[in-house]
Design a protein around this motif. Structure first.
Motif, PDB file in Angstrom:
ATOM      1  N   ASN A  39       0.824  -1.215   0.000  1.00 14.57           N
ATOM      2  CA  ASN A  39       0.000   0.000   0.000  1.00 14.57           C
ATOM      3  C   ASN A  39       0.855   1.261   0.000  1.00 14.57           C
ATOM      4  O   ASN A  39       0.565   2.222  -0.689  1.00 14.57           O
ATOM      5  N   LYS A  44      -2.011   0.759  -3.833  1.00 22.00           N
ATOM      6  CA  LYS A  44      -3.093   0.291  -2.964  1.00 22.00           C
ATOM      7  C   LYS A  44      -4.089  -0.560  -3.735  1.00 22.00           C
ATOM      8  O   LYS A  44      -5.003  -1.139  -3.154  1.00 22.00           O
ATOM      9  N   THR A  45      -3.923  -0.582  -5.059  1.00 21.48           N
ATOM     10  CA  THR A  45      -4.863  -1.317  -5.893  1.00 21.48           C
ATOM     11  C   THR A  45      -4.321  -2.702  -6.188  1.00 21.48           C
ATOM     12  O   THR A  45      -3.191  -2.847  -6.678  1.00 21.48           O
ATOM     13  N   LYS A  46      -5.107  -3.703  -5.899  1.00 23.84           N
ATOM     14  CA  LYS A  46      -4.720  -5.089  -6.172  1.00 23.84           C
ATOM     15  C   LYS A  46      -4.470  -5.261  -7.669  1.00 23.84           C
ATOM     16  O   LYS A  46      -5.312  -4.896  -8.497  1.00 23.84           O
TER      17      LYS A  46
ATOM     18  N   CYS B  12      -8.680   2.152   4.792  1.00 26.52           N
ATOM     19  CA  CYS B  12      -7.675   2.781   3.912  1.00 26.52           C
ATOM     20  C   CYS B  12      -8.007   2.663   2.431  1.00 26.52           C
ATOM     21  O   CYS B  12      -7.286   3.187   1.602  1.00 26.52           O
ATOM     22  N   ASP B  13      -9.080   1.971   2.103  1.00 26.17           N
ATOM     23  CA  ASP B  13      -9.565   1.842   0.724  1.00 26.17           C
ATOM     24  C   ASP B  13      -8.680   0.973  -0.174  1.00 26.17           C
ATOM     25  O   ASP B  13      -8.893   0.908  -1.381  1.00 26.17           O
ATOM     26  N   ALA B  14      -7.662   0.321   0.393  1.00 22.23           N
ATOM     27  CA  ALA B  14      -6.822  -0.555  -0.428  1.00 22.23           C
ATOM     28  C   ALA B  14      -7.632  -1.787  -0.846  1.00 22.23           C
ATOM     29  O   ALA B  14      -8.518  -2.236  -0.115  1.00 22.23           O
ATOM     30  N   THR B  15      -7.280  -2.330  -2.015  1.00 21.00           N
ATOM     31  CA  THR B  15      -8.026  -3.501  -2.481  1.00 21.00           C
ATOM     32  C   THR B  15      -7.237  -4.804  -2.324  1.00 21.00           C
ATOM     33  O   THR B  15      -7.693  -5.865  -2.713  1.00 21.00           O
ATOM     34  N   TRP B  16      -6.029  -4.738  -1.772  1.00 15.69           N
ATOM     35  CA  TRP B  16      -5.283  -5.959  -1.440  1.00 15.69           C
ATOM     36  C   TRP B  16      -5.977  -6.664  -0.283  1.00 15.69           C
ATOM     37  O   TRP B  16      -6.715  -6.047   0.476  1.00 15.69           O
ATOM     38  N   GLY B  17      -5.627  -7.935  -0.130  1.00 14.26           N
ATOM     39  CA  GLY B  17      -6.056  -8.664   1.058  1.00 14.26           C
ATOM     40  C   GLY B  17      -7.510  -9.075   1.007  1.00 14.26           C
ATOM     41  O   GLY B  17      -8.261  -8.719   0.086  1.00 14.26           O
TER      42      GLY B  17
END
Ligand SMILES: [Zn+2]
Ligand SMILES: [Zn+2]
Lengths: 298, 97
Positions: A39, A44-46, B12-17
């Motif tokens: 991140n 932060k984007t997969k 946090c708006d991240a799309t991982w995990g």
């Protein structure tokens, strides 16, 4: 090599595919430290393996600018850019507890510092490298016609009523301990130029010449600390470094760049990444110790 | 409860995990358990501070570095605060704004 700075495990040179697989694997199981690192450092984007591999390739790319500039750019991004380290934010005003926490934890940093510098000396014959490190150790531990850095640190603590013997007997906080463990391992296992990149890059934290490179914050707010409310010991500790030529110096990074042609540059980058990962957490320990002191838990 | 983070992790708006935790009776997506810890504690802190028994909406602006300036809504009531944590999720600073 390419490194995972969290696990400190290495993959072959330019094997960004394996590195990506490792991160995707960890991210899929929501391992927080890997997710957080992605991140903050990559995106932060997969994304899929091939896109992540490409992102890592770009991350390592020196872009013809060279190793020195790569380190400076990365360091600014992590500590003194748009998203500064919380310790840097704290240092934009004078807070006695932060300075006390700084004094306690930094003592242990300096103990490791001299071990790392001497490891560099012991692993090279280059006279300019040995002289550079010897000079550095003298400034830290003996001073040249002025007080040594470590003495100024301890006097600052004593100004706040923290006895130096108490500091020496303290067990450093977990983040500090983990960082020292990693720096010690680097000093033992890595080549001199890698140790140099791992340690001297960290001095950029207080470098005054970073604005032209894009830094948005100084190490501390000069006006806030140049005040009668700030104890003499604090000003002596911070300002001594601030006024010296060293505060502008890129000498260590220039030496690293000069000799890097004879070494595996990616290994040098890896060691920087491994070191900065623990340094970030170590700086949080300064804040945490300050909070403990404020809450009378020290 | 909704937040202004619509793409990914509620904090946090991240799309991982792929980490879920029940928050206020709703299965909520987070990128990792640290974000979930931070969020869960934040909700508790806000409820304790305001005395509300539920939060309808959270607006979070900021990030890990600068901390987050937030606004919580419950019915027509609003509460503004600043919230930041250490890297491991423990609270560093909470301030009413
Ligand atoms: Zn890893
Ligand atoms: Zn998250």
């Amino acid at each position: 090599m390419a490194i995972c700075p969290i696990c400190n495990i290495k993959f072959d040179n330019n094997d960004f595919t394996s590195l990506s697989e490792h991160f995707i694997d960890k991210a899929n199981s929501s391992e927080p430290l890997h997710v957080m690192w992605l991140n903050r450092n990559i995106t932060k984007t997969k994304v899929d393996k091939s896109k992540l591999g490409l992102a890592f390739k770009n991350f390592y790319d020196l872009n013809t600018a060279g190793l020195k500039l790569w380190i400076i750019n990365r360091f600014i991004k992590d500590y003194r850019g748009e998203n500064p380290h919380p310790f840097i934010i704290k240092m934009q005003e004078y807070n006695p507890y932060i300075m006390e926490g700084y004094a306690v934890e930094h003592y242990f940093f300096l103990k490791q510092w001299v071990r790392s510098c001497s490891a560099i000396i012991s692993k090279t014959d280059y006279a300019d490298i040995q002289n550079y490190e010897m000079e550095n150790m003298i400034t830290e531990y003996f001073g040249k016609n002025k007080k040594a850095h470590i003495e100024l640190l301890l006097e600052m603590a004593e100004g706040y009523g923290i006895d130096r013997n108490k500091i020496m007997k303290t067990t450093p906080l977990k983040n500090t301990e983990n960082a020292i463990k990693r720096w010690r391992e680097i000093a033992e296992k890595n080549q001199w130029i890698e140790i140099m990149a791992a340690m001297h890059s960290l001095e950029l934290i207080a470098n005054r010449a970073l604005r032209p490179y894009g830094a948005r914050y100084d190490y501390f707010n000069y006006d806030a600390f140049d005040s009668r409310n700030v104890p003499d010991g604090v000003r002596a500790f911070l300002m001594e470094g601030y006024r010296s030529d060293e505060a502008h110096s890129m000498a260590a990074l220039e030496l690293i760049e000069k000799y890097s042609k004879n070494y595996n540059v990616q290994d040098i980058q890896d060691t920087y990444l491994a070191s900065t990962y623990v340094f970030y957490n170590y700086l949080e320990a300064r804040i945490e110790r300050g909070e403990m002191i404020e809450n009378k838990q020290y | 409860m909704k937040t202004n983070n619509t793409e990914g992790c509620a904090l946090c708006d991240a799309t991982w995990g792929e980490y879920y935790r029940e928050i206020e009776g709703e299965k909520t997506f987070f990128c990792c358990n640290i974000c979930a810890d931070i969020f869960e504690n934040m909700v508790k802190t806000v409820k304790k501070e305001t005395g509300w028994n539920k939060i309808d909406y959270l607006e979070l602006n900021g990030n890990y570095s600068k901390g987050r300036i937030c606004m919580a809504k419950s019915g027509d009531k609003e509460f503004k605060y600043y919230y930041r944590t250490y890297g491991d999720g423990r609270l560093m600073e909470f301030k009413k704004l």
